[in-house]
Design an enzyme around this catalytic site. Structure first.
Site, PDB file in Angstrom:
ATOM      1  N   GLU A 167      -5.090   3.358   6.195  1.00  0.00           N
ATOM      2  CA  GLU A 167      -4.741   3.149   4.788  1.00  0.00           C
ATOM      3  C   GLU A 167      -5.453   4.212   3.934  1.00  0.00           C
ATOM      4  O   GLU A 167      -4.913   4.680   2.945  1.00  0.00           O
ATOM      5  CB  GLU A 167      -5.201   1.748   4.358  1.00  0.00           C
ATOM      6  CG  GLU A 167      -5.024   1.479   2.881  1.00  0.00           C
ATOM      7  CD  GLU A 167      -5.462   0.059   2.494  1.00  0.00           C
ATOM      8  OE1 GLU A 167      -5.242  -0.888   3.279  1.00  0.00           O
ATOM      9  OE2 GLU A 167      -6.033  -0.089   1.400  1.00  0.00           O
ATOM     10  N   SER A 224     -10.653  -1.294   2.984  1.00  0.00           N
ATOM     11  CA  SER A 224      -9.930  -1.396   4.262  1.00  0.00           C
ATOM     12  C   SER A 224      -9.558  -0.011   4.762  1.00  0.00           C
ATOM     13  O   SER A 224      -8.999   0.797   4.016  1.00  0.00           O
ATOM     14  CB  SER A 224      -8.652  -2.207   4.079  1.00  0.00           C
ATOM     15  OG  SER A 224      -8.985  -3.540   3.794  1.00  0.00           O
ATOM     16  N   ARG A 280       0.824  -1.226   0.000  1.00  0.00           N
ATOM     17  CA  ARG A 280       0.000   0.000   0.000  1.00  0.00           C
ATOM     18  C   ARG A 280       0.846   1.259   0.000  1.00  0.00           C
ATOM     19  O   ARG A 280       0.457   2.286   0.570  1.00  0.00           O
ATOM     20  CB  ARG A 280      -0.965   0.063   1.204  1.00  0.00           C
ATOM     21  CG  ARG A 280      -2.081  -0.951   1.303  1.00  0.00           C
ATOM     22  CD  ARG A 280      -3.005  -0.948   0.110  1.00  0.00           C
ATOM     23  NE  ARG A 280      -2.555  -1.931  -0.835  1.00  0.00           N
ATOM     24  CZ  ARG A 280      -2.810  -3.243  -0.758  1.00  0.00           C
ATOM     25  NH1 ARG A 280      -3.571  -3.706   0.168  1.00  0.00           N
ATOM     26  NH2 ARG A 280      -2.338  -4.075  -1.651  1.00  0.00           N
TER      27      ARG A 280
HETATM   28  C1  LIG Z   1     -15.349  -2.028  -2.138  1.00  0.00           C
HETATM   29  C2  LIG Z   1     -13.881  -1.681  -2.113  1.00  0.00           C
HETATM   30  C3  LIG Z   1     -12.926  -2.685  -2.220  1.00  0.00           C
HETATM   31  C4  LIG Z   1     -11.569  -2.375  -2.198  1.00  0.00           C
HETATM   32  N1  LIG Z   1     -10.652  -3.381  -2.293  1.00  0.00           N
HETATM   33  C5  LIG Z   1      -9.332  -3.086  -2.321  1.00  0.00           C
HETATM   34  C6  LIG Z   1      -8.352  -4.130  -2.433  1.00  0.00           C
HETATM   35  O1  LIG Z   1      -8.656  -5.298  -2.515  1.00  0.00           O
HETATM   36  N2  LIG Z   1      -7.054  -3.762  -2.481  1.00  0.00           N
HETATM   37  C7  LIG Z   1      -6.646  -2.455  -2.412  1.00  0.00           C
HETATM   38  O2  LIG Z   1      -5.432  -2.180  -2.482  1.00  0.00           O
HETATM   39  N3  LIG Z   1      -7.556  -1.451  -2.281  1.00  0.00           N
HETATM   40  C8  LIG Z   1      -8.871  -1.738  -2.239  1.00  0.00           C
HETATM   41  N4  LIG Z   1      -9.796  -0.726  -2.118  1.00  0.00           N
HETATM   42  C9  LIG Z   1      -9.312   0.673  -2.018  1.00  0.00           C
HETATM   43  C10 LIG Z   1      -9.188   1.419  -3.370  1.00  0.00           C
HETATM   44  O3  LIG Z   1     -10.121   0.914  -4.321  1.00  0.00           O
HETATM   45  C11 LIG Z   1      -7.774   1.363  -3.953  1.00  0.00           C
HETATM   46  O4  LIG Z   1      -6.850   1.967  -3.074  1.00  0.00           O
HETATM   47  C12 LIG Z   1      -7.700   2.090  -5.314  1.00  0.00           C
HETATM   48  O5  LIG Z   1      -6.426   1.879  -5.881  1.00  0.00           O
HETATM   49  C13 LIG Z   1      -7.931   3.598  -5.204  1.00  0.00           C
HETATM   50  O6  LIG Z   1      -8.101   4.106  -6.521  1.00  0.00           O
HETATM   51  P1  LIG Z   1      -8.985   5.430  -6.772  1.00  0.00           P
HETATM   52  O7  LIG Z   1      -8.887   5.769  -8.200  1.00  0.00           O
HETATM   53  O8  LIG Z   1     -10.337   5.268  -6.211  1.00  0.00           O
HETATM   54  O9  LIG Z   1      -8.165   6.481  -5.906  1.00  0.00           O
HETATM   55  P2  LIG Z   1      -8.760   7.661  -5.022  1.00  0.00           P
HETATM   56  O10 LIG Z   1      -9.480   7.099  -3.851  1.00  0.00           O
HETATM   57  O11 LIG Z   1      -9.484   8.623  -5.875  1.00  0.00           O
HETATM   58  O12 LIG Z   1      -7.398   8.289  -4.510  1.00  0.00           O
HETATM   59  C14 LIG Z   1      -6.557   7.564  -3.625  1.00  0.00           C
HETATM   60  C15 LIG Z   1      -5.215   8.283  -3.549  1.00  0.00           C
HETATM   61  O13 LIG Z   1      -4.565   8.157  -4.834  1.00  0.00           O
HETATM   62  C16 LIG Z   1      -4.255   9.438  -5.364  1.00  0.00           C
HETATM   63  N5  LIG Z   1      -4.441   9.375  -6.815  1.00  0.00           N
HETATM   64  C17 LIG Z   1      -5.545   8.952  -7.493  1.00  0.00           C
HETATM   65  N6  LIG Z   1      -5.328   9.031  -8.819  1.00  0.00           N
HETATM   66  C18 LIG Z   1      -4.076   9.512  -8.987  1.00  0.00           C
HETATM   67  C19 LIG Z   1      -3.273   9.839 -10.125  1.00  0.00           C
HETATM   68  N7  LIG Z   1      -3.737   9.696 -11.382  1.00  0.00           N
HETATM   69  N8  LIG Z   1      -2.023  10.311  -9.912  1.00  0.00           N
HETATM   70  C20 LIG Z   1      -1.543  10.477  -8.656  1.00  0.00           C
HETATM   71  N9  LIG Z   1      -2.257  10.215  -7.549  1.00  0.00           N
HETATM   72  C21 LIG Z   1      -3.512   9.730  -7.708  1.00  0.00           C
HETATM   73  C22 LIG Z   1      -5.255  10.384  -4.701  1.00  0.00           C
HETATM   74  O14 LIG Z   1      -4.766  11.716  -4.678  1.00  0.00           O
HETATM   75  C23 LIG Z   1      -5.381   9.786  -3.301  1.00  0.00           C
HETATM   76  O15 LIG Z   1      -4.339  10.231  -2.452  1.00  0.00           O
HETATM   77  C24 LIG Z   1     -11.156  -1.022  -2.084  1.00  0.00           C
HETATM   78  C25 LIG Z   1     -12.122  -0.002  -1.979  1.00  0.00           C
HETATM   79  C26 LIG Z   1     -13.478  -0.322  -1.980  1.00  0.00           C
HETATM   80  C27 LIG Z   1     -14.495   0.769  -1.856  1.00  0.00           C
END
Ligand SMILES: Cc1cc2nc3c(=O)[nH]c(=O)nc-3n(C[C@H](O)[C@H](O)[C@H](O)COP(=O)(O)OP(=O)(O)OC[C@H]3O[C@@H](n4cnc5c(N)ncnc54)[C@H](O)[C@@H]3O)c2cc1C
Length: 303
Positions: free
Chosen positions: A295, A225, A169
């Site tokens: 996280e 998480s 992470r």
């Molecule tokens: C139902 C559910 C299940 C999940 N399961 C998992 C799992 O199994 N494993 C896991 O690791 N995570 C899981 N997650 C968490 C999440 O989906 C991941 O961390 C995912 O990678 C976040 O992507 P996002 O586009 O939604 O990022 P966001 O939530 O929009 O942003 C997260 C962070 O990334 C940064 N960011 C986003 N895009 C960029 C970019 N283009 N450039 C630079 N920084 C950026 C943002 O500024 C922020 O700090 C889960 C979440 C949910 C709701």
């Protein structure tokens, strides 16, 4: 209202609907720029003294109730290209992870199945090194070759995955003070290494989705998480043993189904979630002497 300097810029945009927790106030400015306009956009934000946040699908963020009084760059509707290039799949940072997984399968490659149930974008996955738990090799790092970045000073660059120092992470993009800290991912190149049988890939993705349905509260607004595992022990183990399942602050509730997830029961605020996170941390510290680290990323409110 003053004229805005870019056609892709909007003002006072509600952010709660753009997060999976459905929490947070509005963005002062929100932009959905073409990648080539990023240097100009960042230069404008710098000259206007605006802090900048990046938002993908908002599935790992807690946005402050007051909102974000600066510029939010939203990628979920832009940077959507996926193309097969030799031994690689190149995906825009706004591509959703289930779509990436399906694109790799359509090209006949496995190794991307773990992305199927992660509701984020490619950019968010690189930033977080999204994947399975600590010690499990199935994470973004395992398939990533290199990324296109725009640094906060506007410099456009391409960086090999090794330079992102990805770990459980974590990527260097999270580290303030590093030259790549807070850089914006615009695209990522993934290795297609393992040709796979279409039926086997389909079975594997179905299995992942069924596992999640069984263990996770997927019908509620959550952010996955909330805490990182500590010393390899899933945070859910400590939270469950501390008897916190179902514990509530306002409309924020430790999920009865999965102790490391917090459900929004309807009208939870960021303040509710923060207070619940504090309560969980204090209790687990008191009972087990273990310090849980969040996280989820706090955006705004000093976070
Ligand atoms: C139902 C559910 C299940 C999940 N399961 C998992 C799992 O199994 N494993 C896991 O690791 N995570 C899981 N997650 C968490 C999440 O989906 C991941 O961390 C995912 O990678 C976040 O992507 P996002 O586009 O939604 O990022 P966001 O939530 O929009 O942003 C997260 C962070 O990334 C940064 N960011 C986003 N895009 C960029 C970019 N283009 N450039 C630079 N920084 C950026 C943002 O500024 C922020 O700090 C889960 C979440 C949910 C709701």
């Amino acid at each position: 209202m003053a004229d805005l300097p870019f056609p892709f810029l909007r003002e006072h945009v509600p952010l709660a609907p753009l997060t999976t927790w459905r929490i947070g106030g509005p963005a002062r400015y929100l932009a959905e720029p073409p990648a080539e306009k990023m240097p100009d956009l960042l230069a404008w934000a710098r000259s206007a003294g605006l802090p900048v946040w990046i938002l993908g699908r908002g599935s790992n963020v807690l946005i402050d109730d007051k909102g974000l009084s600066g510029l939010v760059i939203l990628t979920r509707n832009i940077w959507q290209e996926i193309r097969h290039e030799g031994d690689f799949l190149v995906a825009g940072a706004g591509v959703s992870l289930p779509r990436l997984c399906k694109a790799a399968a359509a090209e006949g490659y496995s190794g991307f199945e773990f992305f199927i149930g992660i509701p984020g974008t490619v950019g968010g996955a690189v930033f977080m090194n999204a994947g399975f738990g600590p010690g499990d090799p199935r994470d973004t790092r395992a398939v990533l070759e290199d990324v296109g970045l725009v640094r906060r000073d506007g410099e456009v660059t391409r960086v090999p995955a090794a330079d992102l120092r990805m770990d459980y992470r974590h990527s260097v993009l999270q580290d303030a003070g590093n030259a790549l800290g807070d850089a914006v991912v615009t695209d990522a190149r993934f290795r297609l290494e393992h040709p796979g049988d279409a039926a086997a890939i389909r079975d594997e993705t179905r299995k992942h989705l069924a596992d999640r349905k069984r263990k996770q509260p997927l019908t509620r607004p959550t952010a996955g998480s909330v805490f990182r595992a500590s010393d390899g022990v899933p945070a859910a183990v400590h939270i469950d043993r501390a008897g916190l399942k179902g514990y509530r602050v306002g409309d924020a509730c430790v999920s009865p189904k999965h102790a490391n997830w917090i459900e929004n029961l309807g009208h939870a605020t960021a303040a509710d979630v923060r207070a619940l996170i504090d309560h969980v941390r204090t209790t687990v510290q008191k009972v087990f002497g273990v310090t849980l680290e969040p996280e989820v990323r706090e955006l705004g409110g000093g976070g």
